[in-house]
Write a protein that holds these residues in place. Structure first.
Motif, PDB file in Angstrom:
ATOM      1  N   PHE A  63       0.513  -1.294  -0.077  1.00 22.28           N
ATOM      2  CA  PHE A  63       0.430  -0.373  -0.186  1.00 22.28           C
ATOM      3  C   PHE A  63       0.612   1.041   0.397  1.00 22.28           C
ATOM      4  CE2 PHE A  63      -2.833   3.528   1.791  1.00 22.28           C
ATOM      5  CZ  PHE A  63      -3.542   2.876   0.680  1.00 22.28           C
ATOM      6  N   ARG A  96       2.351   2.762  -3.911  1.00 20.97           N
ATOM      7  CA  ARG A  96       2.024   4.078  -3.882  1.00 20.97           C
ATOM      8  C   ARG A  96       0.363   3.797  -4.338  1.00 20.97           C
ATOM      9  NH1 ARG A  96       4.506   7.628  -7.757  1.00 20.97           N
ATOM     10  NH2 ARG A  96       4.622   5.859  -9.045  1.00 20.97           N
ATOM     11  N   GLU A  97      -0.101   3.067  -3.799  1.00 29.21           N
ATOM     12  CA  GLU A  97      -1.640   2.983  -3.581  1.00 29.21           C
ATOM     13  C   GLU A  97      -2.518   3.766  -2.703  1.00 29.21           C
ATOM     14  OE1 GLU A  97      -2.663  -1.774  -2.755  1.00 29.21           O
ATOM     15  OE2 GLU A  97      -1.504  -1.882  -4.274  1.00 29.21           O
ATOM     16  N   ALA A  98      -1.879   4.631  -2.079  1.00 30.16           N
ATOM     17  CA  ALA A  98      -3.175   5.814  -1.707  1.00 30.16           C
ATOM     18  C   ALA A  98      -3.788   6.063  -2.720  1.00 30.16           C
ATOM     19  CB  ALA A  98      -2.651   6.436  -0.338  1.00 30.16           C
ATOM     20  N   TYR A  99      -5.131   6.238  -2.498  1.00 29.60           N
ATOM     21  CA  TYR A  99      -5.830   7.361  -3.197  1.00 29.60           C
ATOM     22  C   TYR A  99      -6.832   8.677  -2.615  1.00 29.60           C
ATOM     23  CZ  TYR A  99      -9.137   4.535  -0.920  1.00 29.60           C
ATOM     24  OH  TYR A  99      -9.779   3.548   0.122  1.00 29.60           O
ATOM     25  N   ASP A 100      -6.678   9.060  -3.592  1.00 27.03           N
ATOM     26  CA  ASP A 100      -8.108  10.352  -3.533  1.00 27.03           C
ATOM     27  C   ASP A 100      -8.792  10.330  -4.024  1.00 27.03           C
ATOM     28  OD1 ASP A 100      -7.008  11.763  -5.495  1.00 27.03           O
ATOM     29  OD2 ASP A 100      -5.530  13.163  -4.127  1.00 27.03           O
ATOM     30  N   VAL A 101      -9.823   9.857  -4.987  1.00 28.95           N
ATOM     31  CA  VAL A 101     -10.452   9.620  -5.525  1.00 28.95           C
ATOM     32  C   VAL A 101     -11.802  10.155  -5.165  1.00 28.95           C
ATOM     33  CG1 VAL A 101     -10.173   8.164  -6.917  1.00 28.95           C
ATOM     34  CG2 VAL A 101     -11.313   9.699  -8.694  1.00 28.95           C
ATOM     35  N   PHE A 102     -12.097   8.680  -4.689  1.00 25.79           N
ATOM     36  CA  PHE A 102     -13.531   8.367  -3.700  1.00 25.79           C
ATOM     37  C   PHE A 102     -13.386   8.515  -2.220  1.00 25.79           C
ATOM     38  CE2 PHE A 102     -13.369   4.824  -7.075  1.00 25.79           C
ATOM     39  CZ  PHE A 102     -15.244   5.844  -8.369  1.00 25.79           C
ATOM     40  N   ALA A 103     -14.041   8.105  -0.916  1.00 27.63           N
ATOM     41  CA  ALA A 103     -13.423   8.660  -0.078  1.00 27.63           C
ATOM     42  C   ALA A 103     -13.583   6.952   0.509  1.00 27.63           C
ATOM     43  CB  ALA A 103     -14.922   9.103   0.509  1.00 27.63           C
ATOM     44  N   ASP A 113     -16.475   4.026  -0.270  1.00 27.00           N
ATOM     45  CA  ASP A 113     -17.048   3.789  -0.714  1.00 27.00           C
ATOM     46  C   ASP A 113     -15.930   2.571  -1.021  1.00 27.00           C
ATOM     47  OD1 ASP A 113     -19.137   5.140  -1.662  1.00 27.00           O
ATOM     48  OD2 ASP A 113     -17.757   6.605  -3.369  1.00 27.00           O
ATOM     49  N   VAL A 114     -14.249   2.654  -1.301  1.00 33.27           N
ATOM     50  CA  VAL A 114     -13.573   1.480  -1.629  1.00 33.27           C
ATOM     51  C   VAL A 114     -13.630   1.171  -0.582  1.00 33.27           C
ATOM     52  CG1 VAL A 114     -11.325   1.310  -2.590  1.00 33.27           C
ATOM     53  CG2 VAL A 114     -11.968   3.537  -2.580  1.00 33.27           C
TER      54      VAL A 114
END
Lengths: 474, 123
Positions: A94, A98-105, A108-109
């Motif tokens: 993770f 660089r599996e962090a994301y910010d496109v969804f809350a 939601d994921v």
């Protein structure tokens, strides 16, 4: 097979089971609260490790990978051998991928696969015990408070309806309060700590009694050990059932009108070196010699020194000590918590049949069991032992004075049924010792100051009372 | 899902985590995500076989080069929507000049975004 819903099951921690009046009620929901490092996980792992061999247990965690969890459990003496582990902790990828994301809350994921994993594990393993560490993590995956509460309720129902008892932890803080979880739970177990002590408090247990108040616990390589504060016995022992304790000192027992009644608390008080410990030893040795077990808890003196000193005074201590009739327990500073010490004494009383408990001395007791609750613990210990018909002698040191004295600078004389004071007197310019009885609740006593000598044979009274000292009770 | 459109969605974004979760999301509605993180990769994707039905552009990390990315999508007549943070709002809104169908502020609701992607695909 699921546990019977009326059945009590062990938490794996005997002292905690005692607080819960026999353990957890099966197939219910239990919240363990506390800040970081308080012992929530250890408690939960103890619960899982106590699962009977024919049943299954499941750990659901969000923080540690399985191998780390098992290794950490082993360091506190917990074998997770047959416990199933569902670790939902993020993998190192993770971060590295660089599996962090910010496109969804996150809700939601993460929520859906997480719920799928839990449902799958519960359906596959069919555990009778589940520990979730912690449900606070689920809060971050919920879109709002209502959703979170609904989800937790639904999750707990899902697991308990499949026959499991669920313990779940919460990282309570002012920023993230967990009042909602407390409402949802059938019982709430709080772990707190300050600089001096760690305590466990049960604040709720639906459908069951429990021991209220804060009880000290120790978290070390043996896991969690809870020391329930001594409870008052359900009935008082009739003191008349037991004969008074005598000192064996010529002339002293008549002064006490026969001795110290069983089940009373006696304060032996006086300045340093006057003979308080020796007087207490006389009572303990005489009791042991007459077939009544005694225990002396030495907070200041080492057992070796105590024995040598007793021998030097000609007191017959070796045989009684070797026979087990007289127990000598050295209490090193900070070795015990106050409630832990009372548990030790209670064990000696209940399991070994001790009838006389000597605390030598109160100063040492306070220093060794450094805690704000020491006075309360001393009060509870002495009073509860007395109600059980056990006699207690408290040795108390006062300031050196030959003119007047205080019964106690610690405001503990209220605790005592009997007060014997030892004092230095200086008639005609010589320094001598005197003994007097200040208080005896259950009988009369001879008043006045009785001179005595300390030497071969211990304490020897010399004739009748010679004069009366002015007394100031603190 | 039986009536879900089956198409390629180009995911133009620097952050692999975003490409991953968007890929998983579009797969749920029967579409295939193609992640690209540079202008060169976008050109390759646009020129490869199989028409791209839609694109999602996350402006974060691209700076002013996002204009060229949008211009390429416009030139290939690929409908696209743009994702930005409040900090990237200026970069996000400039993409409207290149035909962005919508500019959404992250994080977006998964269901809303998927509905938008499907509507782009049917244009």
């Amino acid at each position: 097979m699921a546990d019977d819903a009326t059945q009590r099951i062990s938490t794996g921690i005997p002292g905690l089971d005692e607080l819960l009046h026999g353990g957890l009620v099966a197939r219910r929901r239990y919240l363990v609260r506390g800040g970081p490092g308080r012992g929530k996980t250890t408690l939960g792992l103890s619960f899982l490790s106590a699962t009977p061999a024919d049943k299954t247990a499941l750990f659901i965690g969000f923080q540690e990978p399985e191998d780390e969890l098992r290794a950490n459990a082993a360091t506190v003496g917990i074998d997770l051998g047959d416990v199933h582990v569902l670790s939902l902790a993020p993998s190192e990828e993770f971060f590295t991928q660089r599996e962090a994301y910010d496109v969804f809350a996150a809700s939601d994921v993460e929520q859906e696969p997480l719920i799928d994993s839990i449902v799958d594990a519960v359906e596959r393993i069919r555990p009778t015990r589940v520990f979730v560490d912690s449900l606070t993590q689920l809060r971050f995956l919920s879109s709002d408070v209502f959703q979170y509460r609904k989800q937790v309720l639904s999750f707990l129902r899902f697991v308990t309806e499949r026959g499991a008892t669920v313990v779940f932890s919460s990282e309570s803080s002012t920023d993230v309060p967990d009042d909602d979880l407390q409402f949802i739970s059938d019982a709430v177990i709080n772990l707190q700590a300050d600089n001096a002590q760690s305590t466990v408090t049960v604040t709720k247990f639906r459908g069951s009694g429990f021991m209220r108040g804060a009880h000290q616990f120790r978290a070390d390589h043996r896991g969690l050990t809870v020391f329930p504060r001594m409870r008052p016995p359900t009935r008082n022992v009739d003191r008349a059932e037991r004969a008074p304790l005598t000192s064996g000192i010529d002339g002293l027992d008549p002064i006490l009108h026969g001795g110290l009644e069983a089940g009373t608390v006696t304060l032996i008080t006086g300045p340093t070196g006057v003979g308080k410990s020796t007087l207490a030893s006389h009572f303990a040795i005489d009791a042991a010699a007459n077939g009544r077990r005694a225990a002396i808890y030495l907070f200041e003196e080492e057992v070796d020194l105590f024995v040598r000193r007793s021998r030097a005074l000609g007191l017959d201590i070796d045989r009684l000590h070797a026979d087990g009739a007289l127990a000598l327990e050295q209490v090193e500073p900070l070795r015990y918590l106050a409630d832990e010490f009372t548990s030790l004494v209670r064990h000696d009383v209940e399991e070994n049949g001790v009838e006389l408990v000597v605390i030598d001395s109160i100063t040492g007791f306070e220093l060794a069991l450094a805690s704000e609750t020491v006075r309360m613990a001393l009060h509870a210990l002495a009073k509860n032992l007395a109600r059980l018909g056990i006699s207690v002698i408290l040795v108390n040191e006062t300031a050196v004075s030959t003119e007047e004295f205080l019964v106690s600078e610690r405001d503990i004389s209220y605790l005592s049924d009997n007060v014997i004071y030892l004092h230095y007197v200086h008639p005609n310019g010589s320094l001598r010792r005197g003994l007097g009885v200040l208080k005896k609740r259950l009988s009369g006593f001879e008043s006045g100051l009785h001179p005595f000598e300390l030497g071969a044979g211990g304490i020897r009274l010399q004739g009748g009372p010679q004069r009366t000292e002015p007394v100031t009770d603190a | 899902m039986t009536d879900a459109p089956r198409g390629r969605v180009i995911l133009v974004m620097k952050r692999p985590g975003n490409a991953r979760v968007l890929d998983e999301a579009v797969a749920e509605v029967g579409m295939t995500g193609v992640g690209v993180s540079s202008e060169r990769a976008l050109r390759r994707a646009l020129e490869s076989e199989g028409r791209a039905h839609a694109a999602l552009v996350d402006v974060s990390g691209f700076g002013s080069s996002v204009r060229e990315l949008c211009r390429l999508l416009q030139a290939h007549e690929v409908p696209f929507a743009v994702l930005s943070t409040p900090e990237d709002a200026a970069a996000g809104s400039c993409t409207l000049e290149y035909g962005a169908a919508s500019v959404l502020q992250k994080p977006v609701a998964r269901s809303a975004l998927l509905a938008l992607v499907r509507s782009l695909d049917t244009r």
